[in-house]
Design a protein around this motif. Structure first.
Motif, short mmCIF file in Angstrom:
data_model
loop_
_atom_site.label_atom_id
_atom_site.label_comp_id
_atom_site.label_asym_id
_atom_site.label_seq_id
_atom_site.Cartn_x
_atom_site.Cartn_y
_atom_site.Cartn_z
N LYS A 156 -4.01 1.39 2.79
CA LYS A 156 -4.68 2.20 1.31
C LYS A 156 -4.38 3.62 1.24
CE LYS A 156 -8.51 1.31 -1.48
NZ LYS A 156 -9.88 0.58 -1.62
N ASP A 157 -4.87 4.17 2.49
CA ASP A 157 -4.98 5.60 2.38
C ASP A 157 -4.04 6.14 3.53
OD1 ASP A 157 -7.15 5.78 0.47
OD2 ASP A 157 -8.30 4.93 2.14
N GLU A 158 -3.06 5.51 3.64
CA GLU A 158 -1.96 6.00 4.75
C GLU A 158 -0.67 6.04 3.93
OE1 GLU A 158 -3.95 4.49 8.73
OE2 GLU A 158 -2.58 3.12 7.80
N GLY A 159 0.14 6.96 4.57
CA GLY A 159 1.43 6.93 4.32
C GLY A 159 2.14 7.35 2.72
N TRP A 160 0.97 7.85 2.03
CA TRP A 160 1.62 8.30 0.74
C TRP A 160 0.46 9.38 0.02
CZ3 TRP A 160 -1.44 8.22 -4.02
CH2 TRP A 160 -2.71 7.34 -3.90
N GLY A 161 1.14 10.31 -0.68
CA GLY A 161 0.20 11.29 -1.31
C GLY A 161 0.69 11.93 -2.38
N ARG A 162 0.17 12.84 -3.31
CA ARG A 162 0.71 13.91 -4.04
C ARG A 162 0.95 15.22 -3.14
NH1 ARG A 162 -1.22 18.33 -6.99
NH2 ARG A 162 -0.26 18.48 -9.14
N THR A 163 2.25 15.57 -3.19
CA THR A 163 2.31 16.89 -2.28
C THR A 163 2.56 18.06 -3.29
OG1 THR A 163 5.03 16.22 -2.94
CG2 THR A 163 3.94 15.30 -0.85
N GLY A 164 2.41 17.84 -4.76
CA GLY A 164 2.34 19.07 -5.56
C GLY A 164 2.78 18.60 -6.95
N PRO A 165 3.29 19.64 -7.74
CA PRO A 165 3.54 19.28 -9.05
C PRO A 165 4.88 18.74 -9.08
CG PRO A 165 4.00 21.72 -8.63
CD PRO A 165 3.16 21.13 -7.36
N SER A 166 5.38 18.66 -10.44
CA SER A 166 6.96 18.13 -10.73
C SER A 166 7.76 18.53 -9.70
CB SER A 166 6.96 18.19 -12.05
OG SER A 166 8.39 17.58 -12.56
N GLY A 167 8.48 17.65 -8.99
CA GLY A 167 9.64 17.80 -8.31
C GLY A 167 9.36 18.01 -6.88
N ALA A 168 7.75 18.25 -6.64
CA ALA A 168 7.51 18.18 -5.11
C ALA A 168 7.70 17.06 -4.29
CB ALA A 168 6.03 18.63 -5.17
N GLY A 169 7.61 15.78 -5.13
CA GLY A 169 7.84 14.75 -4.29
C GLY A 169 9.26 14.58 -3.79
N HIS A 170 10.37 14.99 -4.67
CA HIS A 170 11.55 14.75 -4.22
C HIS A 170 12.02 15.81 -3.34
CE1 HIS A 170 12.71 11.89 -7.86
NE2 HIS A 170 12.65 11.18 -6.76
#
Length: 301
Positions: A156-170
């Motif tokens: 539930k709280d592991e292995g994912w998260g917002r890394t920043g604004p648009s484009g940060a995930g990719h």
């Protein structure tokens, strides 16, 4: 929560199954009719058009796009827009270039649409193990999708998260894959050295298993390596041909632009390119030069 998924291949199909098993409503579309039919058989809803996909989702809609990067993503978004409304969310879960994700966000936001880029790792094992998700976009939009991310993640709280604004995930997923190139190359070289030490008659499957427990080089990649060696220790029937899906190249380009030294990732990429060359011209040229200046022997066909 409801989710539309476009692209029901191995990864998209497994994601749909993981969500469905957790009680989410999943509506899926794929040009492969068998894939959409399988989703319906399994308890989801497979549809035959983008319009039908949108009609079967309540607003605000969230649609996860799992198609190859580049034009297919743009074409999918363009095909969806006539059937969507302000506040709906486009989610690109494929391996898009982060600059393209930033462009799509900038284009869609003024039109009232939301765009989230999700760098997704887990491959075919995600159904069982969960997916690691690196997410870029507006914080409130990502938070609205929390039930989806919590279900797809390993915990539930592991292995994912917002890394920043648009484009940060990719962007983060791009670097993740560049690191993966280096790790894979290191394992491959290490096992090759041990295989070449024939007087010791090393048992590579056994060594891989030893390293899986307690070793500082243990990893999921090593687990996959150990399994592969157990089934085919000599790698019979395989060609020395390694493809790349783009992220390694983008990581190298980005390192150059940022003046960051990244020799391991760069060399790992070069080795993949080298693996595809039949009767390598570079090596033949080296042989010619050694013969010309030193009289060293050359092997001929």
């Amino acid at each position: 929560m409801e989710l539309g998924i476009i692209g029901l291949g191995k990864m998209g199909g497994n994601m749909a199954e993981r969500l469905r098993l957790a009680g989410h409503k999943v509506v899926g579309f794929d040009f492969n009719k068998d894939a959409t039919a399988k989703l319906t058989t399994d308890g989801g809803l497979g549809v035959n058009s983008l319009e039908e996909l949108c009609k079967n989702l309540q607003a605000p809609r969230a649609i996860w796009i799992m198609v190859p990067d580049g034009k297919p993503v743009d074409d999918t978004i363009a095909g969806l827009k006539p059937f969507m409304q302000k506040g709906d969310i486009f989610i690109d879960g494929g391996n898009s270039n982060y600059k393209e994700s930033q462009r799509r966000y900038a284009e869609l936001k003024p039109e009232g649409f939301n765009f989230v880029d999700v760098g997704t790792s887990g491959g075919v094992w995600g159904l069982k193990e969960g997916y690691s998700m690196m997410i870029g976009g507006d914080e409130d939009v990502i938070e609205s999708l929390r039930p989806i991310f919590e279900t797809l993640a390993p915990g539930k709280d592991e292995g994912w998260g917002r890394t920043g604004p648009s484009g940060a995930g990719h962007f983060v997923k791009m670097v993740h894959n560049g690191i993966e190139y280096g790790m894979m190359q290191s394992y491959a070289e290490g096992f090759s050295i041990m295989k070449a030490k024939t007087p010791l008659a090393l048992n590579l499957p056994q060594i891989a298993k030893i390293w899986q427990k307690g070793s500082v080089v243990r990893s999921w990649l090593l687990d996959l390596t150990a399994e592969a060696l157990e089934h085919n220790p000599e790698l019979d029937g395989l060609q020395a041909y390694v493809t790349d899906s783009g992220e390694g190249r983008w990581t190298v380009f980005e390192a150059i632009d940022l003046n960051v030294s990244a020799p391991i990732i760069t060399e790992s990429l070069i080795r993949r390119l080298r693996s595809r060359e039949d009767n390598n011209y570079t090596d033949r040229m080296l042989s010619v030069m050694r013969n010309a200046f030193g009289g060293h022997s050359m092997k001929k066909k």
